[in-house]
Design a protein around this motif. Structure first.
Motif, mmCIF file in Angstrom:
data_model
loop_
_atom_site.group_PDB
_atom_site.id
_atom_site.type_symbol
_atom_site.label_atom_id
_atom_site.label_comp_id
_atom_site.label_asym_id
_atom_site.label_seq_id
_atom_site.Cartn_x
_atom_site.Cartn_y
_atom_site.Cartn_z
ATOM 1 N N UNK A 1 6.020 7.869 0.721
ATOM 2 C CA UNK A 1 4.592 7.942 1.017
ATOM 3 C C UNK A 1 4.337 9.003 2.077
ATOM 4 N N UNK A 2 3.402 9.889 1.780
ATOM 5 C CA UNK A 2 3.036 10.959 2.702
ATOM 6 C C UNK A 2 1.686 10.650 3.342
ATOM 7 N N UNK A 3 1.548 11.057 4.582
ATOM 8 C CA UNK A 3 0.282 10.823 5.277
ATOM 9 C C UNK A 3 -0.756 11.848 4.845
ATOM 10 N N UNK A 4 -1.970 11.360 4.609
ATOM 11 C CA UNK A 4 -3.092 12.239 4.285
ATOM 12 C C UNK A 4 -4.332 11.708 4.988
ATOM 13 N N UNK A 5 -5.196 12.588 5.479
ATOM 14 C CA UNK A 5 -6.440 12.125 6.099
ATOM 15 C C UNK A 5 -7.254 11.296 5.109
ATOM 16 N N UNK A 6 -7.850 10.226 5.583
ATOM 17 C CA UNK A 6 -8.599 9.343 4.693
ATOM 18 C C UNK A 6 -9.757 10.064 4.014
ATOM 19 N N UNK A 7 -10.331 11.041 4.679
ATOM 20 C CA UNK A 7 -11.476 11.759 4.106
ATOM 21 C C UNK A 7 -11.117 12.482 2.818
ATOM 22 N N UNK B 1 2.573 4.380 -3.556
ATOM 23 C CA UNK B 1 3.915 4.943 -3.359
ATOM 24 C C UNK B 1 4.031 6.343 -3.952
ATOM 25 N N UNK B 2 3.230 6.637 -4.977
ATOM 26 C CA UNK B 2 3.227 7.958 -5.613
ATOM 27 C C UNK B 2 2.274 8.941 -4.928
ATOM 28 N N UNK B 3 1.558 8.467 -3.904
ATOM 29 C CA UNK B 3 0.583 9.289 -3.176
ATOM 30 C C UNK B 3 -0.632 9.666 -4.026
ATOM 31 N N UNK B 4 -0.916 8.873 -5.032
ATOM 32 C CA UNK B 4 -2.153 9.077 -5.791
ATOM 33 C C UNK B 4 -3.321 8.381 -5.102
ATOM 34 N N UNK B 5 -3.048 7.234 -4.484
ATOM 35 C CA UNK B 5 -4.026 6.527 -3.669
ATOM 36 C C UNK B 5 -3.493 6.442 -2.245
ATOM 37 N N UNK B 6 -4.398 6.508 -1.269
ATOM 38 C CA UNK B 6 -3.961 6.412 0.125
ATOM 39 C C UNK B 6 -3.772 4.971 0.577
#
Length: 268
Positions: free
Chosen positions: A146-152, A198-203
């Protein structure tokens, strides 16, 4: 043990595809929004028989084996298999290709492994405690992280049963979360939602699922480096004595947890 879960899930997936997009016998549960099909029942029995057969080969006594499942399996053991033979039943019955087979394994009430199989896409998600998580498809094997991404910039998913008594609270949460995210979805198969985190499609995914709706996905998110907590920011504690218990869950990257939790705590 993970190979037993995987082979059982693949067998069940083959059965599901034999029923998919065909005329089904559908029963309604006490809640009219919850249905069960003949495919659910046939698959659950197939999974149970498969696991018992393979565990016997390993020399594990049957009295140490338990099953918790949506269709009446409510006996725990040293090894407890938590089964949802068809997560996303309403999608399946409507011919929508967003459903899966999920099997979690708990040893002495601690979740140690899980598999989720998407038979339409022939994609298997697997995780084992301390060994990471993987996605296996017909074209690739991929280590999940899982990679971190800004919620926006992120999509979020909500998973809940449309009970009249709680709709106002859920809509309030959605109203609060939409401005924080790119958008919010409700897709109807919580275990598959967790795989897509886990696939980073959804945060992140939030919901109040039953134990069979998240046990396998819990392992996959955790072993992918994510966090899974309740809405009070506490670890999930399984309660096999109450199979109808709903678990308030947030699954996300650890850095996003503190931003999301206040909206959940304040509304429930």
């Amino acid at each position: 043990m993970i190979n037993i879960l995987e082979s059982a899930a693949r067998e069940a997936g083959t059965i599901l595809l034999s029923y998919y997009q065909k005329e089904l016998r559908i029963e309604h549960k006490d809640d009219a929004h919850q249905i069960v099909t003949e495919a659910d029942k046939v698959c659950e029995k197939a999974i149970e028989n498969h696991i018992l057969r393979e565990m016997k080969k390993k020399g594990i006594p049957v009295d140490q084996i338990g099953f918790i499942g949506e269709e009446g399996l409510h006996k725990s053991g040293t090894y407890t298999f938590i089964i949802d033979p068809l997560d996303g039943t309403s999608n399946f019955a409507a011919g929508i290709d967003y459903f899966c087979v999920s099997i979690g394994l708990a040893k002495n009430s601690e979740l140690i492994a899980g598999v989720i199989y998407d038979p339409v896409r022939d994609t298997m998600f697997l995780a084992e405690q301390g060994k990471g998580a993987n996605m296996i498809s017909s074209t690739q094997t991929k280590k999940l992280h899982i990679q971190h991404a800004p919620l926006a910039h992120s999509l979020a998913v909500m998973g809940f049963y449309p009970k009249k008594s709680s709709l106002t609270q859920w809509f309030t949460i959605a109203q609060d979360l939409v401005p924080l995210t790119h958008n919010v979805r409700w897709l109807g198969a919580f275990e598959l939602d967790l795989c897509y985190v886990a696939l980073n499609r959804f945060s992140f995914v939030i919901g109040k699922p039953f134990i069979w709706d998240f046990a396998a996905g819990y392992c996959i998110v955790k072993e992918s480096g994510g966090t899974v907590v309740d809405w009070d920011n506490k670890e999930i504690v399984l309660d096999f004595s109450d199979p109808q218990k709903g678990y308030p869950i947030l699954a996300c990257h650890p850095k996003n947890k503190s931003v999301i939790l206040p909206f959940l705590y304040n509304n429930f």
